[in-house]
Design a protein around this motif. Structure first.
Motif, PDB file in Angstrom:
ATOM      1  N   GLY A 157      40.363  22.461  69.528  1.00  0.00           N
ATOM      2  CA  GLY A 157      41.343  23.215  70.303  1.00  0.00           C
ATOM      3  C   GLY A 157      42.477  23.811  69.513  1.00  0.00           C
ATOM      4  O   GLY A 157      43.557  24.094  70.063  1.00  0.00           O
ATOM      5  N   LEU A 158      42.271  24.048  68.210  1.00  0.00           N
ATOM      6  CA  LEU A 158      43.340  24.602  67.370  1.00  0.00           C
ATOM      7  C   LEU A 158      42.969  25.953  66.769  1.00  0.00           C
ATOM      8  O   LEU A 158      43.451  26.313  65.691  1.00  0.00           O
ATOM      9  CB  LEU A 158      43.691  23.609  66.251  1.00  0.00           C
ATOM     10  CG  LEU A 158      44.344  22.298  66.692  1.00  0.00           C
ATOM     11  CD1 LEU A 158      44.554  21.380  65.499  1.00  0.00           C
ATOM     12  CD2 LEU A 158      45.669  22.562  67.403  1.00  0.00           C
ATOM     13  N   LEU A 169      53.433  22.005  63.444  1.00  0.00           N
ATOM     14  CA  LEU A 169      52.524  21.463  64.446  1.00  0.00           C
ATOM     15  C   LEU A 169      53.105  20.191  65.041  1.00  0.00           C
ATOM     16  O   LEU A 169      53.872  19.473  64.398  1.00  0.00           O
ATOM     17  CB  LEU A 169      51.164  21.144  63.812  1.00  0.00           C
ATOM     18  CG  LEU A 169      50.402  22.307  63.181  1.00  0.00           C
ATOM     19  CD1 LEU A 169      49.195  21.786  62.399  1.00  0.00           C
ATOM     20  CD2 LEU A 169      49.954  23.308  64.242  1.00  0.00           C
ATOM     21  N   SER A 170      52.722  19.900  66.285  1.00  0.00           N
ATOM     22  CA  SER A 170      53.143  18.647  66.916  1.00  0.00           C
ATOM     23  C   SER A 170      52.348  17.496  66.312  1.00  0.00           C
ATOM     24  O   SER A 170      51.361  17.699  65.582  1.00  0.00           O
ATOM     25  CB  SER A 170      52.889  18.713  68.423  1.00  0.00           C
ATOM     26  OG  SER A 170      51.480  18.716  68.687  1.00  0.00           O
ATOM     27  N   GLY A 171      52.758  16.266  66.614  1.00  0.00           N
ATOM     28  CA  GLY A 171      52.043  15.100  66.119  1.00  0.00           C
ATOM     29  C   GLY A 171      50.588  15.086  66.555  1.00  0.00           C
ATOM     30  O   GLY A 171      49.687  14.786  65.768  1.00  0.00           O
ATOM     31  N   GLY A 172      50.349  15.441  67.816  1.00  0.00           N
ATOM     32  CA  GLY A 172      48.982  15.488  68.322  1.00  0.00           C
ATOM     33  C   GLY A 172      48.148  16.560  67.646  1.00  0.00           C
ATOM     34  O   GLY A 172      46.953  16.372  67.384  1.00  0.00           O
ATOM     35  N   GLN A 173      48.777  17.706  67.366  1.00  0.00           N
ATOM     36  CA  GLN A 173      48.058  18.782  66.682  1.00  0.00           C
ATOM     37  C   GLN A 173      47.732  18.404  65.243  1.00  0.00           C
ATOM     38  O   GLN A 173      46.641  18.694  64.748  1.00  0.00           O
ATOM     39  CB  GLN A 173      48.893  20.070  66.729  1.00  0.00           C
ATOM     40  CG  GLN A 173      48.961  20.692  68.110  1.00  0.00           C
ATOM     41  CD  GLN A 173      49.958  21.833  68.188  1.00  0.00           C
ATOM     42  OE1 GLN A 173      50.944  21.877  67.443  1.00  0.00           O
ATOM     43  NE2 GLN A 173      49.717  22.764  69.098  1.00  0.00           N
ATOM     44  N   ASN A 198      48.423   9.652  68.443  1.00  0.00           N
ATOM     45  CA  ASN A 198      49.382  10.741  68.687  1.00  0.00           C
ATOM     46  C   ASN A 198      48.825  11.811  69.627  1.00  0.00           C
ATOM     47  O   ASN A 198      49.398  12.880  69.755  1.00  0.00           O
ATOM     48  CB  ASN A 198      49.763  11.399  67.361  1.00  0.00           C
ATOM     49  CG  ASN A 198      50.651  10.507  66.519  1.00  0.00           C
ATOM     50  OD1 ASN A 198      51.858  10.464  66.717  1.00  0.00           O
ATOM     51  ND2 ASN A 198      50.055   9.785  65.587  1.00  0.00           N
ATOM     52  N   LEU A 199      47.706  11.502  70.281  1.00  0.00           N
ATOM     53  CA  LEU A 199      47.097  12.509  71.164  1.00  0.00           C
ATOM     54  C   LEU A 199      47.601  12.340  72.586  1.00  0.00           C
ATOM     55  O   LEU A 199      47.990  11.264  72.992  1.00  0.00           O
ATOM     56  CB  LEU A 199      45.584  12.388  71.128  1.00  0.00           C
ATOM     57  CG  LEU A 199      44.930  12.618  69.750  1.00  0.00           C
ATOM     58  CD1 LEU A 199      43.408  12.517  69.852  1.00  0.00           C
ATOM     59  CD2 LEU A 199      45.315  13.991  69.215  1.00  0.00           C
TER      60      LEU A 199
END
Length: 199
Positions: A157-158, A169-173, A198-199
């Protein structure tokens, strides 16, 4: 010391037990009486103590235990990122304990994907280049590398974050970039250290 546990399906078994032989064709990885000690003199820390465990092919296994029980240390040994102080490690039926650093690096690049707890992304490289790195070491041509790396990022999804650096980027990304990097070489074994934290 507390020991981590390996969960297979509904049962929970301590990693100090094993039911498969190192050369069993159904076994992907097997440790035999593995001990890992860090430090020297009065500062010795035993992270793993006489651990014998087998991991079957085509199985999902969770290693569980309290903080400090040796889960990450065991994963690093299984991923050929570290070596045991004593004991042996059989990977796909072969004793790799005495392999050279270059042999371990080659085997790790071809066969193992690793998702690190702290991501371990290159801070000055964008997501695409971070995912491309294992393919560089594998000797893949540039156009093929970029195509595979982009596809891996799209799969998590990136696709719209290809040229973003980790600090953008965020932690999840960032975690998903690490997952894409671990999968891009289509490894035979995937090891993940708290991959969904982190998701």
């Amino acid at each position: 010391m507390p020991v981590p546990f390996a969960r297979r399906g509904p049962s929970l078994s301590p990693v100090t037990t094993t039911t498969s032989s190192p050369t069993d064709t159904s076994t992907a990885a097997h440790t035999e009486s593995v001990t890992k000690v860090y430090g020297a003199g009065d500062t010795l820390v035993t992270a793993l103590d006489n651990v014998s465990v087998s991991f079957e092919r085509s199985k999902f296994t969770a290693i569980m235990g309290p903080s400090g029980s040796g889960k990450s240390t065991l994963l690093h040994l299984l991923g050929l990122l570290d070596e045991p102080t004593s004991g042996s490690y059989h990977f796909k039926g072969k004793n790799v304990t005495s392999y050279s650093g270059n042999e371990l690096a080659d085997l790790r690049n071809r066969e193992i994907g690793f998702v690190f707890q702290t991501f371990n992304l290159l801070p000055r490289s964008n997501a695409l280049h971070n995912v491309e790195l294992p393919l560089i070491y594998a000797g893949l041509g540039r156009s093929d590398r970029l195509e595979k790396a982009q596809h891996a990022l799209e799969n998590v999804g990136l696709g719209d974050r290809l040229h973003h650096r980790p600090n953008e980027l965020s932690g999840g990304q960032r975690q998903r970039v690490a997952i894409a990097r671990a999968l891009v070489n289509e490894p035979k074994i995937l090891l993940a250290d708290e991959p969904t934290g982190n998701l």
